[in-house]
Write an enzyme that holds these catalytic residues in place. Structure first.
Site, PDB file in Angstrom:
ATOM      1  CD  GLU A  78      -2.688  -1.211   2.548  1.00 32.28           C
ATOM      2  OE1 GLU A  78      -3.871  -1.569   2.475  1.00 32.28           O
ATOM      3  OE2 GLU A  78      -2.146  -0.927   3.637  1.00 32.28           O
TER       4      GLU A  78
HETATM    5  C1  TNX Z   1      -4.525  -4.033   4.800  1.00 37.16           C
HETATM    6  S1  TNX Z   1      -2.989  -6.232   3.853  1.00 37.16           S
HETATM    7  C2  TNX Z   1      -3.256  -3.758   5.255  1.00 37.16           C
HETATM    8  C3  TNX Z   1      -3.077  -3.231   6.601  1.00 37.16           C
HETATM    9  C4  TNX Z   1      -4.376  -3.068   7.327  1.00 37.16           C
HETATM   10  C5  TNX Z   1      -5.277  -4.233   7.012  1.00 37.16           C
HETATM   11  C6  TNX Z   1      -6.564  -4.240   7.781  1.00 37.16           C
HETATM   12  C7  TNX Z   1      -1.839  -5.258   4.087  1.00 37.16           C
HETATM   13  C8  TNX Z   1      -0.550  -5.736   3.702  1.00 37.16           C
HETATM   14  N1  TNX Z   1      -2.096  -4.054   4.594  1.00 37.16           N
HETATM   15  O1  TNX Z   1      -2.360  -2.030   6.558  1.00 37.16           O
HETATM   16  O2  TNX Z   1      -4.110  -3.019   8.678  1.00 37.16           O
HETATM   17  O3  TNX Z   1      -5.551  -4.221   5.640  1.00 37.16           O
HETATM   18  O4  TNX Z   1      -7.296  -5.396   7.544  1.00 37.16           O
END
Ligand code: TNX
Length: 511
Positions: free
Chosen positions: A309
């Protein structure tokens, strides 16, 4: 006769139909660590304090529970034979014996002082070498005792890796001698303005030791180059200003909190707005310090460097950064692990492990990025978010948990997927293992953790340990749903869940 309830399902189990072994009057003998662990578990489970053979060899015939390390070919494997005259257990190694002991604790039926073990034979070999659980200590800080409790819960289901998400926008949770300002300035708060905290290096060593005592390897994660707002509280010169997108505004609208501001602790739960400065050599001096120090205090082979992300980082910069950070990890003698997005970086260090967090049916090219790790000689850890993100709500009306990954996530959805069918072209040979993740945006303490963990963690354990779904009639949702019924009373006996045994399964229904 219905098969005895063991979760995760052993690779082979045969109920022989003979008379059970009675536990009262039994004597424990053999490997000291295994004897101690089984004695503890049987006491909690049945109330019996079984005597330990003092080594005189004078154990009455037909009364032995014999636990030994034997010559078995597969790491972590074991054989168990139970009949009315004795219990014989052989583990390939201390871990294999430990897992066999966990199986025995599940098999022991509690009936006052007359507990018993059913007559059977089990041969058990794990399917995957890496069976992980992740705990996010960044969104809400969780202290050493809570992490130890988490370890105990996971180890009882034969998980062998503890992934600690040690840094995120909301806080940096480990004190490092090379960069003391991180713990001093960037760890004070959690989401919602809840108290923060961080682990000292001694704390971290205690966690590593507690994990090792339960045959678990710690995989520390420092999430880079996004998820780094907190770094800017200590080293503002290393961070870009927050990128406020429509998604960030929408999250603030839906979940509250303020927009992120440079130099101020972030207590909301938006993602994807922060980035390190990719074209600044100071960033790589920082990364080298952090990775180098983590490598020296981590005995396990893996260092996780995030990569998810990074929406505030331009694609070229992201690729450059992931290439450099994975090279730095390799130079420290460790194997890098990243989230699957980093598969888009052509220069990723060969052998980097990719952790897939897309859905059981991949969308938006996430499978393509994941296959890229395999093409470079790495393997894959599967954490499909719509199945085994344990922070998804288990019931629509629960205040705990999120829903973005097709939540509400029922026990059936957590169970009913097959690792080798998630990413086309990524089968058993390419899969290092399976990891269930618990992000903690809504999770404040151990009671919250338990409420989200149980019973879905048992479904993840079966995906990680047991043979492929459908390979035997027992490796099915129908069988699991019956077998899992036996566990809440054990979990309650072990003090795992704040809730009563009944409510663990009833609150969501199992449909
Ligand atoms: C996605 S999956 C994220 C996290 C959040 C989570 C909550 C991923 C690698 N990153 O930053 O905490 O969703 O479900």
């Amino acid at each position: 006769m219905s098969a005895p309830s063991v979760v995760p399902l052993p690779s082979s189990m045969t109920a022989t139909g003979g008379a059970p072994f009675r536990l009262d009057g039994a004597v424990l003998t053999g490997d000291e660590a295994a004897v101690t662990e089984l004695r503890r578990l049987l006491h909690l489970r049945t109330g019996l304090h079984l005597p330990v053979d003092p080594g005189s060899g004078a154990v009455p015939e037909g009364r032995r529970i014999d636990l030994r390390i034997g010559a078995l070919p597969d790491p972590e494997s074991s054989v168990i034979a139970i009949d009315a005259d004795g219990v014989w257990v052989e583990g390939a190694d201390p871990a294999g014996l430990f897992y066999a002991v966990q199986t025995l604790a599940q098999l022991a039926t509690a009936s006052g002082s007359r507990g018993e073990l059913p007559a059977l034979r089990i041969q058990d070999v794990p399917r995957f070498a890496y069976r992980g659980v992740m705990l996010d200590v960044a969104r809400h800080f969780h202290d050493v005792r809570t992490v130890e409790a988490f370890i105990e819960r996971a180890a009882s289901l034969k998980f062998n890796h503890l992934h600690l998400h040690l840094s995120d926008d909301q806080g940096w949770r480990i004190a490092l001698d090379t960069r003391p300002l991180l713990a001093e300035r960037a760890s004070g708060t959690s989401i919602g303005g809840d108290p923060g905290g961080h682990f000292s290096r001694d704390d971290y060593q205690r966690i590593v030791a507690a994990a090792a005592a339960r045959h678990m390897v710690v995989v520390p994660e420092i999430d880079l180059p996004g998820h780094t707002h907190a770094v800017g509280l200590a080293y503002p010169e290393l961070c870009e200003d927050p990128v406020i997108t429509d998604e960030v505004r929408a999250t603030v609208r839906d979940f509250g909190g303020d927009l992120p501001r440079p130099g101020e602790p972030y207590t909301g739960l938006a993602v994807g707005f922060s980035s390190l400065r990719i074209r600044d050599e100071g960033t790589y001096a920082f990364v080298a310090d952090v990775v180098g120090e983590l490598a020296t205090i981590t005995p396990g082979p893996y260092l996780h460097v995030g990569g998810d992300e990074a929406l505030g980082t331009p694609a070229d910069d992201f690729a450059l950064f992931m290439e450099r950070v994975t090279a730095i990890v390799v130079a420290q003698g460790k194997t890098p692990v990243t989230w699957h997005e980093a598969g888009a970086a052509p220069g990723l260090a060969p052998g980097t492990i990719g952790q897939y967090w897309g859905f059981v049916e991949p969308i938006e090219g996430m499978d393509e990025k994941t296959r890229a790790f395999v093409a470079r000689g790495g393997r894959v850890i599967l954490s499909p978010a719509d199945a085994i993100y344990l922070d998804m709500k288990f019931a629509a009306d629960s205040p705990l948990g999120l829903t973005w990954a097709r939540g509400v996530t029922t026990l059936e959805r957590a169970y009913d997927w097959e690792p080798a069918e998630v990413i086309p072209g990524v089968g058993d040979e390419q899969i290092l293992g399976v990891e269930a993740a618990l992000w903690t945006e809504t999770v404040r303490d151990l009671a919250d953790i338990d409420a989200l963990l149980f019973p879905r963690i048992a479904a993840a354990a079966e995906a990680a340990w047991s043979p492929p779904r459908g390979s035997t009639p027992e490796r099915s949702w129908a069988s699991f749903r019956e077998r899992v019924e036996a566990l809440p009373s054990l979990w309650a006996a072990l003090g795992f869940a704040g809730t009563s045994p009944d409510s663990i399964l009833d609150r969501e229904g199992t449909a």
